[in-house]
Scaffold this motif. Structure first.
Motif, PDB file in Angstrom:
ATOM      1  N   VAL A   1      25.531   6.105 -15.919  1.00 53.57           N
ATOM      2  CA  VAL A   1      24.496   6.473 -16.321  1.00 53.57           C
ATOM      3  C   VAL A   1      23.950   5.259 -17.675  1.00 53.57           C
ATOM      4  O   VAL A   1      22.676   5.403 -18.079  1.00 53.57           O
ATOM      5  N   GLY A   2      25.566   5.469 -18.470  1.00 51.67           N
ATOM      6  CA  GLY A   2      25.701   4.899 -19.675  1.00 51.67           C
ATOM      7  C   GLY A   2      25.487   3.087 -19.536  1.00 51.67           C
ATOM      8  O   GLY A   2      25.443   2.009 -21.092  1.00 51.67           O
ATOM      9  N   CYS A   3      25.966   2.736 -18.295  1.00 50.72           N
ATOM     10  CA  CYS A   3      26.057   1.136 -18.138  1.00 50.72           C
ATOM     11  C   CYS A   3      25.296   0.158 -18.365  1.00 50.72           C
ATOM     12  O   CYS A   3      23.620   0.816 -17.824  1.00 50.72           O
ATOM     13  N   ASP A   4      24.788  -1.217 -18.962  1.00 51.05           N
ATOM     14  CA  ASP A   4      24.187  -2.045 -17.859  1.00 51.05           C
ATOM     15  C   ASP A   4      24.694  -3.160 -17.766  1.00 51.05           C
ATOM     16  O   ASP A   4      23.535  -3.798 -16.752  1.00 51.05           O
ATOM     17  N   LEU A   5      25.421  -2.828 -16.726  1.00 48.72           N
ATOM     18  CA  LEU A   5      26.043  -4.051 -15.708  1.00 48.72           C
ATOM     19  C   LEU A   5      26.663  -3.407 -14.900  1.00 48.72           C
ATOM     20  O   LEU A   5      27.636  -2.220 -15.409  1.00 48.72           O
ATOM     21  N   PHE A   6      26.749  -3.028 -13.426  1.00 50.39           N
ATOM     22  CA  PHE A   6      27.666  -2.545 -12.555  1.00 50.39           C
ATOM     23  C   PHE A   6      28.440  -2.886 -11.588  1.00 50.39           C
ATOM     24  O   PHE A   6      27.594  -4.038 -10.619  1.00 50.39           O
ATOM     25  N   ILE A   7      29.262  -3.636 -11.631  1.00 48.06           N
ATOM     26  CA  ILE A   7      29.548  -4.746 -10.829  1.00 48.06           C
ATOM     27  C   ILE A   7      30.613  -3.992  -9.529  1.00 48.06           C
ATOM     28  O   ILE A   7      32.134  -3.018 -10.602  1.00 48.06           O
ATOM     29  N   THR A   8      30.667  -3.913  -8.281  1.00 52.51           N
ATOM     30  CA  THR A   8      30.908  -3.198  -7.173  1.00 52.51           C
ATOM     31  C   THR A   8      31.901  -4.544  -7.043  1.00 52.51           C
ATOM     32  O   THR A   8      31.399  -5.614  -6.309  1.00 52.51           O
ATOM     33  N   ILE A   9      33.191  -3.836  -6.653  1.00 51.75           N
ATOM     34  CA  ILE A   9      34.476  -5.200  -6.145  1.00 51.75           C
ATOM     35  C   ILE A   9      34.956  -4.575  -4.870  1.00 51.75           C
ATOM     36  O   ILE A   9      35.601  -3.765  -4.514  1.00 51.75           O
ATOM     37  N   GLY A  10      34.846  -5.647  -3.913  1.00 48.84           N
ATOM     38  CA  GLY A  10      35.797  -5.218  -3.056  1.00 48.84           C
ATOM     39  C   GLY A  10      35.242  -3.945  -1.988  1.00 48.84           C
ATOM     40  O   GLY A  10      36.588  -3.281  -0.719  1.00 48.84           O
ATOM     41  N   THR A  11      34.500  -2.782  -1.914  1.00 45.87           N
ATOM     42  CA  THR A  11      33.770  -2.450  -1.299  1.00 45.87           C
ATOM     43  C   THR A  11      32.375  -2.618  -0.079  1.00 45.87           C
ATOM     44  O   THR A  11      31.879  -2.839  -1.061  1.00 45.87           O
TER      45      THR A  11
ATOM     46  N   LYS B   1      23.824   2.755  -6.620  1.00 44.87           N
ATOM     47  CA  LYS B   1      21.812   3.644  -6.396  1.00 44.87           C
ATOM     48  C   LYS B   1      21.658   3.573  -7.437  1.00 44.87           C
ATOM     49  O   LYS B   1      20.642   3.588  -8.434  1.00 44.87           O
ATOM     50  N   LEU B   2      22.377   5.030  -8.651  1.00 42.49           N
ATOM     51  CA  LEU B   2      22.071   4.719  -9.185  1.00 42.49           C
ATOM     52  C   LEU B   2      22.063   4.245 -10.817  1.00 42.49           C
ATOM     53  O   LEU B   2      21.121   4.665 -11.447  1.00 42.49           O
ATOM     54  N   ALA B   3      22.929   3.548 -10.701  1.00 42.79           N
ATOM     55  CA  ALA B   3      23.204   3.018 -11.189  1.00 42.79           C
ATOM     56  C   ALA B   3      21.506   1.821 -11.430  1.00 42.79           C
ATOM     57  O   ALA B   3      20.776   0.852 -12.899  1.00 42.79           O
ATOM     58  N   LYS B   4      21.101   0.561 -10.300  1.00 46.73           N
ATOM     59  CA  LYS B   4      19.661  -0.010 -10.106  1.00 46.73           C
ATOM     60  C   LYS B   4      18.532   1.319 -10.738  1.00 46.73           C
ATOM     61  O   LYS B   4      18.059   0.924 -11.480  1.00 46.73           O
ATOM     62  N   GLU B   5      18.660   2.533 -11.191  1.00 45.73           N
ATOM     63  CA  GLU B   5      17.812   3.774 -11.232  1.00 45.73           C
ATOM     64  C   GLU B   5      17.414   3.538 -12.515  1.00 45.73           C
ATOM     65  O   GLU B   5      16.868   4.171 -13.172  1.00 45.73           O
ATOM     66  N   ILE B   6      18.862   3.665 -12.920  1.00 47.79           N
ATOM     67  CA  ILE B   6      19.006   3.586 -14.688  1.00 47.79           C
ATOM     68  C   ILE B   6      18.562   1.949 -15.206  1.00 47.79           C
ATOM     69  O   ILE B   6      17.885   1.820 -16.679  1.00 47.79           O
ATOM     70  N   GLY B   7      18.331   1.338 -14.205  1.00 48.85           N
ATOM     71  CA  GLY B   7      18.059  -0.062 -14.990  1.00 48.85           C
ATOM     72  C   GLY B   7      19.279  -0.809 -15.249  1.00 48.85           C
ATOM     73  O   GLY B   7      19.084  -2.398 -16.050  1.00 48.85           O
ATOM     74  N   ALA B   8      20.413  -0.249 -14.774  1.00 44.60           N
ATOM     75  CA  ALA B   8      21.143  -1.452 -15.393  1.00 44.60           C
ATOM     76  C   ALA B   8      21.021  -2.834 -14.629  1.00 44.60           C
ATOM     77  O   ALA B   8      20.417  -2.581 -12.669  1.00 44.60           O
ATOM     78  N   ARG B   9      21.501  -3.383 -14.266  1.00 41.10           N
ATOM     79  CA  ARG B   9      22.061  -5.153 -13.690  1.00 41.10           C
ATOM     80  C   ARG B   9      23.388  -4.260 -12.329  1.00 41.10           C
ATOM     81  O   ARG B   9      23.710  -4.081 -12.600  1.00 41.10           O
TER      82      ARG B   9
END
Ligand code: ZN
Length: 245
Positions: free
Chosen positions: A182-192, A204-212
């Motif tokens: 919820v507190g991030c501005d960039l969320f990077i998923t790797i290898g999943t 999904k949550l990251a996008k909802e709060i407006g992060a990249r």
């Protein structure tokens, strides 16, 4: 594509990495839950059975001692090292991992910046009071004397510190992971592949709060369409192509 990844990372302050089995397969660790993984040929021991049955605990420790021998001496790879390096330059970064192999710690990410959703396979802990126990003496006592481990503090059952099938997700870790996302501005998923709960909820949550959202995986995921950048490449190749200031 690599340039774009670098720019996103450079511009981020509150960066969250989210890693899965794919990052560790490049270190030679099999994807236990994958199509040809361990759990396709070995029947899982469910948490409830471990609690209730000494036979099952015996079986579980037998298996653990055998598996342990196969995966010792694995080393963090370029992906783990790159993440550790980037995180050392970003004081507000955090890492959420589904992996239990301890390779992020070995690569140098400090313990307090790692949230392990599925626990850690490199040690054991008491199910009642969480006292930590090292595996080697447990394996030794089990293999030489057939002894099962009990907690020296409270007498509780000692189990590898991983989350087993049928075991509830760790509440504290889930809360931290959620709060960091919820507190991030960039969320990077790797290898999943992001299909299994709870992994699927976080991007999904990251996008909802407006992060990249950036997805790095060797195959498509269900979230590719909502991501700001998708890279379908080997993780090692991706990180050997970028350097972060
Ligand atoms: Zn205990």
């Amino acid at each position: 594509m690599f340039e774009e990844l670098k720019n996103f990372i450079d511009a981020s302050t509150n960066l969250v990495f989210f890693t899965g089995a794919g990052i560790s397969t490049e270190s030679g660790i099999p994807d236990f839950r994958g199509p040809s993984g361990f759990w396709k040929t070995n029947k899982p021991i469910y948490f409830q059975d471990f609690i209730e049955s000494e036979d099952m605990r015996r079986k579980s420790w037998e298996r653990n001692a055998a598996t342990k021998q196969k995966i010792t001496n694995v080393q963090p790879n370029i992906g783990h090292l790159a993440i550790a390096d980037i995180m050392s330059k970003k004081p507000h970064s955090h890492l959420i991992t589904q992996n239990v192999d301890n390779l992020h710690q070995q690569a140098g990410v400090p313990e307090e910046k790692i949230t392990e959703l599925h626990g850690n396979s490199t040690y054991a802990s008491c199910l009642d009071c969480s006292t930590r126990y090292e595996l080697e003496p447990i394996h030794k006592a089990f293999q030489e004397k057939g002894e099962l481990p009990y907690c020296k503090e409270c007498g509780g059952l000692v189990k590898t510190a991983t989350i087993s099938f049928g075991q509830p997700m760790p509440e504290e870790e889930m809360n931290v992971a959620q709060r960091k996302t919820v507190g991030c501005d960039l969320f990077i998923t790797i290898g999943t592949s992001l299909v299994v709960f709870p992994a699927a909820g976080f991007p999904k949550l990251a996008k909802e709060i407006g992060a990249r959202l950036i997805i790095i995986n060797n195959e498509e995921t269900d979230f590719d369409s909502i991501a700001d950048l998708v890279i379908h490449e080997q993780i090692g190749k991706v990180f050997s192509n970028i350097s972060i200031d």
